[in-house]
Design a protein around this motif. Sequence first.
Motif, mmCIF file in Angstrom:
data_model
loop_
_atom_site.group_PDB
_atom_site.id
_atom_site.type_symbol
_atom_site.label_atom_id
_atom_site.label_comp_id
_atom_site.label_asym_id
_atom_site.label_seq_id
_atom_site.Cartn_x
_atom_site.Cartn_y
_atom_site.Cartn_z
ATOM 1 N N ARG A 90 -9.921 -19.613 -11.070
ATOM 2 C CA ARG A 90 -11.377 -19.640 -10.575
ATOM 3 C C ARG A 90 -11.781 -18.624 -9.870
ATOM 4 O O ARG A 90 -12.200 -18.282 -8.579
ATOM 5 C CB ARG A 90 -11.607 -21.116 -10.141
ATOM 6 N N GLY A 91 -12.488 -17.991 -10.721
ATOM 7 C CA GLY A 91 -13.201 -16.913 -10.276
ATOM 8 C C GLY A 91 -11.548 -16.182 -9.744
ATOM 9 O O GLY A 91 -11.284 -15.588 -10.868
ATOM 10 N N ASP A 92 -12.112 -15.434 -8.752
ATOM 11 C CA ASP A 92 -10.992 -14.788 -7.471
ATOM 12 C C ASP A 92 -9.895 -15.677 -7.077
ATOM 13 O O ASP A 92 -8.998 -14.676 -7.248
ATOM 14 C CB ASP A 92 -11.706 -13.886 -6.553
ATOM 15 N N GLU A 93 -10.245 -16.555 -7.195
ATOM 16 C CA GLU A 93 -8.787 -17.896 -6.543
ATOM 17 C C GLU A 93 -7.997 -18.244 -7.642
ATOM 18 O O GLU A 93 -8.383 -18.573 -8.942
ATOM 19 C CB GLU A 93 -9.598 -18.938 -6.000
ATOM 20 N N VAL A 94 -6.861 -18.228 -7.400
ATOM 21 C CA VAL A 94 -5.918 -18.913 -8.301
ATOM 22 C C VAL A 94 -5.643 -20.106 -7.536
ATOM 23 O O VAL A 94 -4.997 -19.993 -5.949
ATOM 24 C CB VAL A 94 -4.548 -18.036 -8.599
ATOM 25 N N ILE A 95 -5.329 -21.222 -8.089
ATOM 26 C CA ILE A 95 -5.278 -22.757 -7.994
ATOM 27 C C ILE A 95 -3.683 -22.223 -8.145
ATOM 28 O O ILE A 95 -3.811 -23.189 -9.806
ATOM 29 C CB ILE A 95 -5.374 -23.321 -8.201
ATOM 30 N N ASP A 96 -2.608 -22.505 -7.590
ATOM 31 C CA ASP A 96 -0.918 -22.233 -8.737
ATOM 32 C C ASP A 96 -0.136 -23.899 -8.210
ATOM 33 O O ASP A 96 -0.725 -24.362 -6.804
ATOM 34 C CB ASP A 96 0.232 -21.255 -7.891
ATOM 35 N N SER A 97 0.063 -24.390 -9.469
ATOM 36 C CA SER A 97 0.423 -25.305 -8.718
ATOM 37 C C SER A 97 -1.078 -26.913 -8.744
ATOM 38 O O SER A 97 -0.668 -27.889 -7.458
ATOM 39 C CB SER A 97 1.676 -26.325 -7.693
ATOM 40 N N PRO A 98 -1.672 -26.821 -9.243
ATOM 41 C CA PRO A 98 -3.106 -27.511 -8.659
ATOM 42 C C PRO A 98 -2.150 -29.054 -8.500
ATOM 43 O O PRO A 98 -1.527 -29.807 -9.125
ATOM 44 C CB PRO A 98 -4.108 -27.128 -10.248
ATOM 45 N N ASP A 99 -2.857 -29.769 -7.869
ATOM 46 C CA ASP A 99 -2.006 -31.352 -7.529
ATOM 47 C C ASP A 99 -3.279 -31.880 -8.661
ATOM 48 O O ASP A 99 -4.201 -31.631 -9.277
ATOM 49 C CB ASP A 99 -2.595 -31.819 -6.221
ATOM 50 N N ALA A 100 -3.103 -33.760 -8.670
ATOM 51 C CA ALA A 100 -3.580 -34.529 -9.827
ATOM 52 C C ALA A 100 -5.524 -34.861 -9.447
ATOM 53 O O ALA A 100 -6.359 -34.729 -9.772
ATOM 54 C CB ALA A 100 -3.626 -35.922 -9.614
#
Length: 159
Positions: free
Chosen positions: A121-131
């Motif tokens: 999301r833009g410059d952010e990486v959400i690793d292993s996103p939750d439900a």
Amino acid sequence: MTITESDLPGVGKKFEIELDDGEMIVVIHNTGKRELFYRPEPSADSEKAFEFGDDLARTIGSIIEGAHFQPIEPATQETTLPGGILLEWYELPPGSPLVGETLESADIGNRTGLAVVAIQRGDEVIDSPDAGTVLREGDTVIGVGTREDCEAFEELLTG
């Protein structure tokens, strides 16, 4: 390109990778340390080029793999993991039925078989996103699955 793997008892594993202009040797120690060597020709001595700790080596590996940036269109490149599993990047286009859904409500895994492993999301990486992670227009969904799973997700993505 030929890759030769060998055990180094008490040390770890060694990978010898044939290059156009020599050979790269990667030693992965049981401790997680990685060492990279270069040998310009078979009769030459290997020269140590780099040494990395486990965390840094994994970060560099993910960058090289393309997890942070895809230099060409995803449709023109496939990243295939062992077992024929694909690692794919999908941008959520405007009007996608997934925009505004949580991962739980979208039920992507059950509907398509694709496993969402990260969201950029833009410059952010959400690793292993939750439900509870909400999908937004412009998000890049990074998923793994079979070719059929990926095709089913592409259909779901566009409605």
